[in-house]
Write a protein that holds these residues in place. Structure first.
Motif, PDB file in Angstrom:
ATOM      1  N   ASP A  65      12.701  25.326 -17.564  1.00  0.00           N
ATOM      2  CA  ASP A  65      11.422  24.074 -18.091  1.00  0.00           C
ATOM      3  C   ASP A  65      11.572  24.341 -18.869  1.00  0.00           C
ATOM      4  O   ASP A  65      10.839  25.727 -18.913  1.00  0.00           O
ATOM      5  N   ILE A  66      11.245  23.754 -20.104  1.00  0.00           N
ATOM      6  CA  ILE A  66      10.448  23.958 -21.003  1.00  0.00           C
ATOM      7  C   ILE A  66       9.660  23.111 -21.812  1.00  0.00           C
ATOM      8  O   ILE A  66       9.396  21.630 -21.357  1.00  0.00           O
ATOM      9  N   VAL A  67       8.727  23.776 -22.001  1.00  0.00           N
ATOM     10  CA  VAL A  67       7.398  23.187 -22.305  1.00  0.00           C
ATOM     11  C   VAL A  67       6.777  23.188 -23.673  1.00  0.00           C
ATOM     12  O   VAL A  67       6.711  24.336 -24.384  1.00  0.00           O
ATOM     13  N   GLY A  68       6.341  23.002 -24.629  1.00  0.00           N
ATOM     14  CA  GLY A  68       5.532  22.846 -25.956  1.00  0.00           C
ATOM     15  C   GLY A  68       5.623  21.508 -26.155  1.00  0.00           C
ATOM     16  O   GLY A  68       5.623  20.197 -25.557  1.00  0.00           O
ATOM     17  N   TYR A  69       4.535  21.448 -27.647  1.00  0.00           N
ATOM     18  CA  TYR A  69       4.879  20.467 -28.744  1.00  0.00           C
ATOM     19  C   TYR A  69       5.623  20.098 -28.983  1.00  0.00           C
ATOM     20  O   TYR A  69       6.418  20.707 -29.575  1.00  0.00           O
ATOM     21  N   ILE A  70       5.565  18.809 -28.852  1.00  0.00           N
ATOM     22  CA  ILE A  70       6.926  17.396 -29.372  1.00  0.00           C
ATOM     23  C   ILE A  70       8.726  18.427 -30.209  1.00  0.00           C
ATOM     24  O   ILE A  70       9.291  18.845 -29.917  1.00  0.00           O
TER      25      ILE A  70
ATOM     26  N   HIS B 135       9.630  19.340 -21.445  1.00  0.00           N
ATOM     27  CA  HIS B 135       8.371  17.981 -21.185  1.00  0.00           C
ATOM     28  C   HIS B 135       7.331  18.655 -22.340  1.00  0.00           C
ATOM     29  O   HIS B 135       7.644  19.444 -23.022  1.00  0.00           O
ATOM     30  N   GLU B 136       7.629  17.667 -23.375  1.00  0.00           N
ATOM     31  CA  GLU B 136       6.958  17.128 -24.416  1.00  0.00           C
ATOM     32  C   GLU B 136       5.708  16.929 -24.652  1.00  0.00           C
ATOM     33  O   GLU B 136       5.713  16.397 -23.589  1.00  0.00           O
ATOM     34  N   SER B 137       4.252  17.993 -24.815  1.00  0.00           N
ATOM     35  CA  SER B 137       3.724  17.310 -25.152  1.00  0.00           C
ATOM     36  C   SER B 137       2.825  17.262 -26.582  1.00  0.00           C
ATOM     37  O   SER B 137       3.494  18.095 -27.141  1.00  0.00           O
TER      38      SER B 137
ATOM     39  N   ASN C 165       0.363  18.079 -29.901  1.00  0.00           N
ATOM     40  CA  ASN C 165      -0.848  18.557 -30.516  1.00  0.00           C
ATOM     41  C   ASN C 165      -2.047  18.171 -29.460  1.00  0.00           C
ATOM     42  O   ASN C 165      -2.236  17.470 -28.795  1.00  0.00           O
ATOM     43  N   ARG C 166      -2.370  19.887 -29.033  1.00  0.00           N
ATOM     44  CA  ARG C 166      -4.058  20.018 -28.403  1.00  0.00           C
ATOM     45  C   ARG C 166      -4.570  19.716 -27.486  1.00  0.00           C
ATOM     46  O   ARG C 166      -5.752  19.232 -27.076  1.00  0.00           O
ATOM     47  N   VAL C 167      -3.331  19.438 -26.873  1.00  0.00           N
ATOM     48  CA  VAL C 167      -3.668  19.728 -25.006  1.00  0.00           C
ATOM     49  C   VAL C 167      -2.727  21.288 -25.176  1.00  0.00           C
ATOM     50  O   VAL C 167      -2.775  21.227 -23.337  1.00  0.00           O
ATOM     51  N   GLU C 168      -2.940  22.421 -25.397  1.00  0.00           N
ATOM     52  CA  GLU C 168      -2.506  23.718 -25.285  1.00  0.00           C
ATOM     53  C   GLU C 168      -3.324  24.309 -24.035  1.00  0.00           C
ATOM     54  O   GLU C 168      -1.992  24.554 -23.443  1.00  0.00           O
ATOM     55  N   LEU C 169      -3.648  23.889 -23.341  1.00  0.00           N
ATOM     56  CA  LEU C 169      -4.191  24.515 -22.504  1.00  0.00           C
ATOM     57  C   LEU C 169      -4.146  23.147 -20.776  1.00  0.00           C
ATOM     58  O   LEU C 169      -3.599  24.116 -19.894  1.00  0.00           O
ATOM     59  N   ASP C 170      -3.743  22.638 -20.456  1.00  0.00           N
ATOM     60  CA  ASP C 170      -3.594  21.604 -20.032  1.00  0.00           C
ATOM     61  C   ASP C 170      -1.327  21.777 -20.154  1.00  0.00           C
ATOM     62  O   ASP C 170      -1.253  22.192 -18.250  1.00  0.00           O
TER      63      ASP C 170
ATOM     64  N   VAL D 214       9.964  27.806 -20.116  1.00  0.00           N
ATOM     65  CA  VAL D 214       9.839  28.430 -21.667  1.00  0.00           C
ATOM     66  C   VAL D 214       9.254  27.936 -21.748  1.00  0.00           C
ATOM     67  O   VAL D 214       8.874  26.437 -22.292  1.00  0.00           O
ATOM     68  N   VAL D 215       7.730  28.899 -22.770  1.00  0.00           N
ATOM     69  CA  VAL D 215       6.891  28.441 -23.086  1.00  0.00           C
ATOM     70  C   VAL D 215       6.774  28.067 -24.600  1.00  0.00           C
ATOM     71  O   VAL D 215       7.215  29.127 -25.425  1.00  0.00           O
ATOM     72  N   VAL D 216       7.592  27.138 -25.846  1.00  0.00           N
ATOM     73  CA  VAL D 216       7.852  27.227 -27.325  1.00  0.00           C
ATOM     74  C   VAL D 216       6.845  27.121 -27.837  1.00  0.00           C
ATOM     75  O   VAL D 216       6.017  26.339 -27.773  1.00  0.00           O
ATOM     76  N   SER D 217       6.643  27.962 -28.563  1.00  0.00           N
ATOM     77  CA  SER D 217       6.091  28.033 -30.681  1.00  0.00           C
ATOM     78  C   SER D 217       7.199  28.300 -30.974  1.00  0.00           C
ATOM     79  O   SER D 217       7.819  28.631 -31.280  1.00  0.00           O
ATOM     80  N   SER D 218       6.190  27.915 -32.395  1.00  0.00           N
ATOM     81  CA  SER D 218       7.474  28.483 -33.164  1.00  0.00           C
ATOM     82  C   SER D 218       7.015  29.169 -33.599  1.00  0.00           C
ATOM     83  O   SER D 218       5.753  30.082 -33.269  1.00  0.00           O
ATOM     84  N   GLY D 219       7.682  30.511 -34.929  1.00  0.00           N
ATOM     85  CA  GLY D 219       6.636  31.260 -35.260  1.00  0.00           C
ATOM     86  C   GLY D 219       6.727  32.369 -34.751  1.00  0.00           C
ATOM     87  O   GLY D 219       7.970  32.682 -33.512  1.00  0.00           O
ATOM     88  N   ASP D 220       5.910  33.624 -33.946  1.00  0.00           N
ATOM     89  CA  ASP D 220       5.620  33.822 -33.417  1.00  0.00           C
ATOM     90  C   ASP D 220       4.080  33.223 -31.962  1.00  0.00           C
ATOM     91  O   ASP D 220       3.571  32.959 -32.266  1.00  0.00           O
TER      92      ASP D 220
END
Lengths: 250, 250
Positions: A31-36, A51-53, A55-60, A76-82
């Motif tokens: 599973d991949i979770v993160g901002y669209i 699983h796309e979500s 912005n501003r729902v980081e805790l959910d 894997v929770v994906v972020s851009s950058g670090d």
């Protein structure tokens, strides 16, 4: 099956800046979770759920990842950058601290990535080559008075500075106020770098002086780097190089 | 043949933390230049010359790389971590600024890497998840008074802080004085992370409070991360997690 959560940094945009560690975690994930826009950087494949979500729902999003991992998913929770710099790692640990005991027993790893300020600095030379600070200028999550106090003290300390989230449509005035604070302490000829969408097709770099900088030069895809009193500009054909020397005289 | 210089970050130690961009540059290089332990991370191959040099000769090394590139060599200058953070990129641009005009016309690229503080932060959780600063505690290249002034202002600004080069045999007393400055401003229960040789076989992590921290807990392979007033410790079986929440209350 033992589930896990990996909070992974995808870097600023180019695939050549994604570490092999992150690539391997994505290859093992269920599973991949993160901002669209970050989830869309992952190639779909059988057995992988995206699983796309918004912005501003980081805790959910963090809780969703932790719940799936408790049930055996490899998330894997994906972020851009670090993921540790103004990104998802802090949100996941915040959820863990406030969550059920089972979450503390999970295998949770943070996989570092190339954060925007270091990608931007690299493109321009070495403006963060001496002591520096990183400040999130968004006042969504902290009071403006704290941002202003940090800016003033950082300017007095003569740090080079990197600003994340300098400007949004919802809060267009904050960055202009930040520039005013800097001008009240720093020299007008302090170099300032506007680095937009580094390592993508939309990359734009612009070097100005603090006196010539205007709020419109930044948007939410821009990282801004302000030099210290020792930062140098090397003029040449093409874009100038910026660097902050390793030494400061006594 | 068109020569070039790429100043490349090898990350903190593990090969899985080297970006594909850096790997590709090394594969195209004719010459590798750098401090001995970093050059030894590069596999020898026919057509590649390895130039090892000792510590504290950064400018000589930079000039050597630039001279070879003018003569057509494809030179990778290797740094550990990120080359723009207390590493070789600033030295190369310093050499360029003081060097012949031909050096300004060269193709010089900085290839970012995973810097030590972000690798260390990732291992421990997300202690740099909010505003932070990075300070080189070595007083080889700057007066101690400036280090102390920056520490004090950064503590007053309530930044999380990362310290590079906290302690060497030649200057054992500086880190102890840094801890004293922090104690004069920050709460005694401020969490502090000692992260040594992250991502290598010698990796060691230790979480203490500011009141219990001693200078002997750091050496030159250690990055030290000091929390802000909001940094949290999550206790659990095994090493605790540290994180700095994204929000600060009004």
């Amino acid at each position: 099956m033992n589930g896990w959560v990996a909070i992974a940094g995808l870097g600023p945009g180019a695939d050549a800046l994604v570490t092999p560690e992150v690539t391997a975690a994505v290859a093992e994930a269920t599973d991949i979770v993160g901002y669209i826009p970050y989830v869309r950087r992952i190639d779909p494949r059988p057995g992988l759920t995206l699983h796309e979500s918004d912005n501003r729902v980081e805790l959910d999003r963090a809780r969703h990842a932790l719940e799936m991992a408790v049930d055996g998913a490899r998330v894997v929770v994906v972020s851009s950058g670090d993921p540790g710099v103004f990104a998802m790692a802090a949100a996941v640990f915040e959820a863990v601290e406030d969550g059920p005991a089972a979450w503390r027993a999970l295998d949770i790893r943070v996989l570092p990535g190339i954060t925007a300020m270091l990608a931007a600095a690299a493109r321009a030379g070495a403006p963060l080559g001496h002591d520096f600070c990183a400040i999130n200028l968004s006042d969504n999550l902290k009071p403006w008075a704290l941002i202003e106090r940090r800016l003033r003290l950082a300017a007095e300390a003569d740090f080079a500075m990197a600003f994340y989230n300098p400007r949004s449509k919802a809060r267009p005035e904050g960055f202009g106020r930040s520039l005013e604070v800097l001008r009240s302490v720093r020299s007008p000829d302090t170099p300032i770098l506007f680095a937009r969408a580094v390592s993508t097709a939309e990359e734009e770099l612009r070097v100005e002086t603090l006196s010539d900088a205007t709020p419109e030069m930044a948007d939410m895809r821009t990282v801004v780097i302000v030099g210290s009193s020792t930062t140098r500009v090397i003029h040449r054909e093409g874009a100038p190089w910026l660097y902050t020397p390793r030494s400061v005289g006594a």
